[in-house]
Enzyme design. Structure first.
Site, mmCIF file in Angstrom:
data_model
loop_
_atom_site.group_PDB
_atom_site.id
_atom_site.type_symbol
_atom_site.label_atom_id
_atom_site.label_comp_id
_atom_site.label_asym_id
_atom_site.label_seq_id
_atom_site.Cartn_x
_atom_site.Cartn_y
_atom_site.Cartn_z
ATOM 1 N N HIS A 1 20.128 -13.432 -53.909
ATOM 2 C CA HIS A 1 21.000 -12.694 -53.080
ATOM 3 C C HIS A 1 21.931 -11.993 -54.100
ATOM 4 O O HIS A 1 22.631 -12.698 -55.037
ATOM 5 C CB HIS A 1 21.588 -13.420 -52.118
ATOM 6 N N ASP B 1 17.594 -17.259 -51.417
ATOM 7 C CA ASP B 1 18.448 -16.511 -50.751
ATOM 8 C C ASP B 1 18.615 -17.393 -49.174
ATOM 9 O O ASP B 1 17.516 -17.397 -48.632
ATOM 10 C CB ASP B 1 18.219 -14.992 -50.438
ATOM 11 N N SER C 1 22.649 -6.644 -47.571
ATOM 12 C CA SER C 1 23.364 -7.854 -46.935
ATOM 13 C C SER C 1 23.992 -7.391 -45.712
ATOM 14 O O SER C 1 23.423 -7.219 -44.756
ATOM 15 C CB SER C 1 24.229 -8.406 -48.124
#
Length: 298
Positions: A298, A268, A115
């Protein structure tokens, strides 16, 4: 979790150039120098820590039989952007210079992050491409990375706009909070009003839904034209810097990047950031391995 005893690893809390790190070293001595992994945790630069990624880093060290360095960069908003990137950069340079002290081959070090940590990974690799005084990073691993704040209307943004945990709206709200900006600009940024037409035209060659594989574009609808808001652009210029949006780096930088592994998830909002970076790297003859988690979030 705090650092605790592990039958297969020595675990130590240290500082690399004043940046807190936790290092995981295999207990069984190796006949040759080992591989090194520098890990940047996710959390939009505001959440997460060495302690919250303890299990993951321990797992990576055991499974890959590598020395893992987990970086505890300072968090926003207490420490303003770009303190987070600078900490990641400082810790990486320190490890590249001192790797042999930890039994690591300095030519076999990879940088990895998830991320926001994937964004820091991409940025660190870009910023080090022209450094000749330190060993080259061997590879980068980007786990569902955030890579651009120019366009929040790509197919993955539309398809996963209301997905659990990281919705499209929450993504922009987090970015504004990370940069210590007024959250009232969220709607303008979601619409793309923070980007001058000249920049949209310049970067269309890289950030374009047409470059997303057709299977991922099912149901995509091009957004309606939006008017440019100069005041929002002035307030949020950092969004369009390569340090925050590494997908906007020039080809002269991208072509020098190390071998890359990109992991994307179907459910995501950031999926297409990874897909577009994959294309850019491949267009610049960088070797890319891509793993797509069809049922992944995610």
């Amino acid at each position: 979790l705090p650092a605790c005893r592990d039958s297969k690893l020595f675990i130590k809390d240290l500082h690399f150039d004043e940046v807190p790190v936790r290092i995981y070293l295999p207990r069984v001595p190796s006949a040759s120098k080992q591989r090194g992994v520098i890990f940047f945790h996710g959390g939009c630069g505001m959440f997460g820590s060495i302690r919250s990624y303890e299990r993951i880093c321990r797992y990576i060290a055991r499974k890959s039989d590598s020395v893992v360095v987990s970086v505890g960069y300072r968090l926003s908003p207490e420490y303003k952007y770009p303190a987070q990137t600078l900490d990641c950069l400082a810790a990486t340079v320190h490890f590249l210079k001192t790797a042999e002290n930890y039994g690591v081959d300095p030519d076999r070090i990879i940088v990895c992050g998830d991320s926001a940590g994937g964004a820091f990974t991409a940025t660190v690799c870009q910023e080090l491409v022209n450094r000749s005084d330190i060993p080259k990073i061997r590879a980068q691993v980007l786990i569902y990375p955030f890579l651009q704040a120019l366009n929040f209307n790509l197919p993955s943004h539309q398809k996963n706009a209301f997905i659990a945990f990281l919705s499209r709206e929450r993504t922009v709200r987090f970015i504004l909070k990370y940069l210590n900006k007024d959250s009232s600009m969220k709607e303008a940024i979601l619409a793309g009003s923070h980007v001058p037409e000249s920049m949209n035209l310049k970067y269309r060659k890289w950030i374009n839904p047409d470059f997303i594989p057709e299977i991922f574009r099912l149901g995509y609808k091009p957004p309606l034209p939006t008017s440019f808001l100069p005041q929002v652009h002035e307030e949020t210029k950092e969004l369009l810097e390569t340090r925050l949006s590494p997908l906007l780096a020039e080809d002269a930088v991208v072509c020098c990047l190390p071998d890359t592994c990109i992991i994307t998830c179907q459910h995501d909002v950031l999926r297409d950031d990874g897909l577009l970076y994959k294309k850019r790297l491949e267009d610049n003859d960088v070797k890319v391995t891509w793993h797509h988690m069809e049922e992944g979030f995610h």
